[in-house]
Design an enzyme around this catalytic site. Structure first.
Site, PDB file in Angstrom:
ATOM      1  N   ARG A   1      36.643  35.537  47.092  1.00 49.93           N
ATOM      2  CA  ARG A   1      35.628  35.689  46.044  1.00 49.93           C
ATOM      3  C   ARG A   1      36.222  35.381  44.657  1.00 49.93           C
ATOM      4  O   ARG A   1      35.920  36.072  43.667  1.00 49.93           O
ATOM      5  CB  ARG A   1      35.046  37.116  46.041  1.00 49.93           C
ATOM      6  CG  ARG A   1      34.241  37.483  47.266  1.00 49.93           C
ATOM      7  CD  ARG A   1      33.008  36.622  47.429  1.00 49.93           C
ATOM      8  NE  ARG A   1      32.168  37.117  48.512  1.00 49.93           N
ATOM      9  CZ  ARG A   1      32.357  36.846  49.800  1.00 49.93           C
ATOM     10  NH1 ARG A   1      33.336  36.054  50.170  1.00 49.93           N
ATOM     11  NH2 ARG A   1      31.540  37.339  50.711  1.00 49.93           N
TER      12      ARG A   1
ATOM     13  N   SER B   1      26.864  41.857  47.794  1.00 47.00           N
ATOM     14  CA  SER B   1      27.915  42.876  47.802  1.00 47.00           C
ATOM     15  C   SER B   1      28.290  43.208  46.363  1.00 47.00           C
ATOM     16  O   SER B   1      28.571  42.317  45.578  1.00 47.00           O
ATOM     17  CB  SER B   1      29.171  42.355  48.505  1.00 47.00           C
ATOM     18  OG  SER B   1      28.901  42.021  49.827  1.00 47.00           O
TER      19      SER B   1
ATOM     20  N   GLU C   1      32.297  42.953  42.348  1.00 47.75           N
ATOM     21  CA  GLU C   1      32.287  41.534  42.698  1.00 47.75           C
ATOM     22  C   GLU C   1      31.501  40.699  41.681  1.00 47.75           C
ATOM     23  O   GLU C   1      31.974  39.641  41.256  1.00 47.75           O
ATOM     24  CB  GLU C   1      31.703  41.407  44.110  1.00 47.75           C
ATOM     25  CG  GLU C   1      32.253  40.262  44.890  1.00 47.75           C
ATOM     26  CD  GLU C   1      31.181  39.258  45.172  1.00 47.75           C
ATOM     27  OE1 GLU C   1      31.255  38.173  44.556  1.00 47.75           O
ATOM     28  OE2 GLU C   1      30.274  39.547  45.968  1.00 47.75           O
TER      29      GLU C   1
END
Ligand code: EPU
Length: 349
Positions: free
Chosen positions: A171, A249, A345
């Site tokens: 990510r 997420s 995130e």
């Protein structure tokens, strides 16, 4: 007049509520709709906007807006999908940064070019895919990445970057950093290319997909079947941002040392964890949050999704500050119980 010559569309005091998947309220002082590389250069050369801070907005599915945005917001709407070329081993396909990611995945399959099916239904735009190196069900976009084009926001020059230059990680990429030559806010991705291997093999190593094989008895699914399975798995677990505001997420799955993990497993033998090739261990953040009793809970109008504790949702009319307050409370309780700091995130503005 052709669209590349048409003047770019600029709005003052524009609402961003419709442009972020959390549905959070915020105003952009200036919002520029960017539909071509030429538009990016026009912004760079603009007497006023050229020197102002820029904020690049793709599909708005990985951002938490906690306040109005003073920077010039560049809303990337560059269209186009095409097969660029064919090599002995792969098809090289390209999409404009403003294309919807899921639409692009479906289009590649319709061309008979599989390889992105595990990444079906991920919200957001093609231009955002490399920024956070999107991934799901055992595949990350870096596994199929070929190259991308970007325009430098200082010089207006176009560059082509390969995977090494993008510095992809979990990510993560060069586009999320400002230090060490990072390109966050400095460069606008305009087009992205993927190499889809002709020798296609389904990627079925993820537990949820193994369950689908068991359920259907089909151990050799074609790419369309994997696509359908991934869509079904996601629809069962993840809220549709068009219905319930969310940014996927909310935290990254934390990575800990083997020693730290052994200690945690000693206390909580049930903990979901995945050993990494380098000896460290990735823990399921959703499990940690769930174990702290957060699933289905709310703080103000922000909440934790009932079916997946890693996803924070807007229960209707939430502000970015409420989402951040909830996120902090979750971080504190996970730290208090497991000694692990969860890292958000999405980009928090
Ligand atoms: N779990 C719980 N309770 C929960 C949520 C999860 O116990 O409330 C457990 C699950 O049972 C499972 C494990 O945690 O054993 C992992 O859950 P899941 O398979 O749903 O995946 P995840 O680790 O929560 C990651 C990605 C998702 C991606 C899925 C599938 C991150 C931060 N998230 O989620 O990506 O779709 O794997 O590959 O890596 C996103 O980035 O926005 C995103 C949705």
């Amino acid at each position: 007049m052709s669209s590349t010559l048409a003047p770019m569309q600029i709005e003052q005091r524009a609402s961003l509520r419709e442009f972020n998947s959390f549905g959070l309220p915020a105003i952009a002082q200036t919002l520029v709709h960017v539909t071509s590389d030429a538009d990016v250069r026009r912004v760079v050369d603009h007497p006023e906007y050229g020197r102002t801070l820029k904020f690049i907005l793709g599909g708005g599915s990985n951002v938490v807006l906690t306040r109005d945005v003073a920077a010039v917001v560049l809303k990337i709407e560059i269209p186009g999908r095409r097969v660029v070329r064919e090599t002995a081993d792969a098809w090289i396909v390209e999409a404009g940064a403003g294309e919807n990611w899921h639409g692009f995945v479906a289009w590649t399959l319709a061309q008979g070019m599989p390889g992105l099916e595990n990444l079906a239904l991920i919200p957001g735009s093609v231009g955002a895919a490399p920024v956070q190196n999107i991934g799901a069900y055992g595949v990350e976009q870096k596994d199929r990445f070929d190259s991308l084009d970007a325009v430098d926001l200082v010089t207006g020059r176009s560059v082509t970057l390969d995977a090494a230059a993008c510095r992809f990680g979990y990510r993560d990429s060069v586009f999320k950093h400002t230090d060490f030559g990072g390109l966050a806010g400095k460069s606008v991705i305009t087009r992205v290319r993927y190499a889809l291997p002709k020798a296609w093999q389904p990627m079925l190593g993820y537990l949820d997909l193994e369950r689908k094989i068991a359920e259907t008895g089909n151990a050799h699914p074609d790419a369309k079947t994997v696509f359908d399975w991934v869509c079904a798995i996601r629809r069962a677990k993840l809220p549709d941002p068009a219905v319930i505001g969310n940014a996927g997420s909310f935290f990254k799955n934390p990575v800990v040392s083997e020693e730290q993990c052994r200690d945690i497993i000693g206390r909580d033998p049930e903990i979901v964890h995945y050993p990494l090739p380098d000896g460290r261990v990735k823990l399921a953040a959703g499990w940690l949050i769930d174990a702290c009793g957060w699933k289905g809970k709310s703080v103000g109008r922000a909440g934790v999704y009932e079916r997946q504790a890693l996803v924070l949702v807007n229960r209707g009319g939430a502000s970015g500050a409420e989402v951040v307050t909830l996120a902090r409370a979750i971080q504190e309780s996970v730290y208090g119980r497991f000694g692990i700091r969860l890292e958000p995130e999405p980009v928090i503005v």
